[in-house]
Scaffold this motif. Structure first.
Motif, PDB file in Angstrom:
ATOM      1  N   UNK A 126       0.802  -1.222   0.000  1.00 47.68           N
ATOM      2  CA  UNK A 126       0.000   0.000   0.000  1.00 47.68           C
ATOM      3  C   UNK A 126       0.837   1.275   0.000  1.00 47.68           C
ATOM      4  N   UNK A 127       2.008   1.244   0.608  1.00 44.39           N
ATOM      5  CA  UNK A 127       2.773   2.475   0.808  1.00 44.39           C
ATOM      6  C   UNK A 127       3.921   2.678  -0.175  1.00 44.39           C
ATOM      7  N   UNK A 128       4.449   1.575  -0.708  1.00 43.93           N
ATOM      8  CA  UNK A 128       5.590   1.701  -1.612  1.00 43.93           C
ATOM      9  C   UNK A 128       5.133   1.723  -3.069  1.00 43.93           C
ATOM     10  N   UNK A 129       5.759   2.527  -3.917  1.00 42.31           N
ATOM     11  CA  UNK A 129       5.376   2.553  -5.338  1.00 42.31           C
ATOM     12  C   UNK A 129       5.765   1.255  -6.037  1.00 42.31           C
ATOM     13  N   UNK A 130       5.091   0.969  -7.131  1.00 43.43           N
ATOM     14  CA  UNK A 130       5.357  -0.259  -7.866  1.00 43.43           C
ATOM     15  C   UNK A 130       6.781  -0.312  -8.412  1.00 43.43           C
ATOM     16  N   UNK A 131       7.383   0.836  -8.595  1.00 38.27           N
ATOM     17  CA  UNK A 131       8.755   0.869  -9.111  1.00 38.27           C
ATOM     18  C   UNK A 131       9.784   0.470  -8.063  1.00 38.27           C
ATOM     19  N   UNK A 132       9.382   0.451  -6.803  1.00 42.47           N
ATOM     20  CA  UNK A 132      10.303   0.118  -5.726  1.00 42.47           C
ATOM     21  C   UNK A 132      10.628  -1.379  -5.726  1.00 42.47           C
ATOM     22  N   UNK A 133      11.883  -1.691  -5.407  1.00 39.73           N
ATOM     23  CA  UNK A 133      12.300  -3.104  -5.344  1.00 39.73           C
ATOM     24  C   UNK A 133      11.644  -3.827  -4.172  1.00 39.73           C
TER      25      UNK A 133
END
Length: 377
Positions: free
Chosen positions: A37-44
């Protein structure tokens, strides 16, 4: 008598690891949910909604494995029909979700599900009435599996059916339900089952927040069931149950009505399986008669055997590991999974009769023995 009960309870896995395991389970659940929910999809470190749904399914299977371990590991009853209780709980939830579709179905009927319109049904069957209410559907998800387990267990255990004969009867039960639910006239969607769900309690089932919420609820209920079960099986009732497992005739001789303990535990186990099925359906999005397949019930037994029966935590670990392996293996070699599963069961039976939890205990004991020998020398 107390000495006898203490003797029977010897060797039972201690519950000292239960609370740390629950904390670990809930911690991983919260971290995975936050990463979605909190991290963007681009984040590993982002956890996809697909992975959240997959983890939620694994936790439902873990609760189902826990239910089988309660009755098999602690009471010695090898049930090959717990998939039936799981499916019945799933159908109760599926019926509620179908009623929530309303006029958004393919045929736009405000009351009848699409498959009933297709079959030219004119009104809802009586057993669908009330299933548009969440509280009523949840009562049915618990009551129907529990009632079936009570009737079956009362008749079987009063007749003192045990061993392989009881296992065959439980397998016959789930196979009979499989054949019944495949019939269109039963009113449960036939071989297609129930699917195309839209929402639960007004929340969109396709949204990330709803998926994460279902995942968290599943983890919380699994932790609750584990704690309650550990408490029950550590009590006097649990000690009597172990006595029934290890020497039923002697336990009956000293005055215990052993069939009552077996029926109670069988019903409790079935209720847990029903709850697991109800949690499974909104996350997977479908329930069909295939869930009644006897192969599914046999697979549950393998999960418990791999983790270690009679440990509770072992059953959960076994279910998580085997289903993760299934996901990976079927992506590479779909037709070979059953062969791999069979080989796994044979290897565990021959080399790990106490499962992974038992292996951990053996390694720990061996390490302590070596340490003692080194200290004495």
């Amino acid at each position: 008598m107390s000495k006898l009960l203490h003797w029977f309870s010897a060797g039972r896995t201690s519950g000292k690891y239960t609370l740390p395991f629950v904390i670990l389970l809930l911690g991983i659940t919260l971290l995975a949910s936050a990463a979605n929910l909190l991290l963007p999809e681009s984040s590993a470190l982002h956890v996809s909604t697909y992975s959240i749904t997959l983890l939620g399914k694994y936790l439902c299977y873990a609760m189902l494995a826990l239910a089988v371990d309660i009755i098999w590991g602690y009471c010695g009853i090898l049930s090959l029909g717990h998939g039936a209780f799981f499916a019945l709980g799933g159908y109760a939830m599926g019926m509620y979700l179908m009623r929530q579709i309303g006029d958004r179905g393919v045929y736009g009927h405000p009351t009848l599900p699409d498959f009933m319109v297709f079959l030219d049904w004119q009104e809802l069957p009586w057993f669908w009435l009330g299933m548009d209410q969440f509280w009523f559907a949840m009562i049915m998800a618990v009551l129907v599996p529990g009632l079936l387990a009570f009737v079956f267990g009362w008749l079987a255990f009063r007749s003192r059916v045990t061993g392989v004969y009881l296992s065959i009867m439980t397998q016959a039960l789930t196979y009979a339900l499989l054949l019944a639910f495949f019939r269109n006239e039963m009113g449960f969607g036939g071989n297609n089952g129930l699917t195309d769900f839209k929402e639960i309690l007004g929340f969109d089932l396709q949204s990330d927040a709803t998926r994460v919420s279902l995942f968290i609820i599943t983890a919380l209920l699994l932790a609750l069931v584990l704690l309650v079960s550990q408490r029950i099986l550590s009590s006097r009732l649990g000690k009597v149950t172990l006595a029934v497992r290890d020497a039923e005739a002697r336990t009956r001789f000293i005055g215990y009505r052993t069939e009552r303990y077996k029926v109670w535990l069988f019903v409790y186990s079935a209720v847990i399986a029903g709850v697991a099925g109800a949690l499974y359906v909104p996350q997977v999005g479908i329930i069909n008669p295939g869930e009644f397949s006897p192969i599914n019930s046999i697979e549950i037994v393998i999960w418990v055997a791999v983790g270690g029966r009679g440990t509770l935590i072992g059953a959960i670990i076994g279910a998580l590991l085997v289903n993760y392996a299934k996901t990976r293996f079927t992506a590479i070699m779909p037709d070979g999974w059953l062969f791999a599963l069979g080989a796994l069961f044979v290897l565990v039976t021959l080399f790990l009769p106490k499962g992974l939890i038992g292996l951990y205990g053996q390694l720990k004991s061996k390490r302590q023995t070596l340490s003692t020998q080194e200290a004495s020398s």
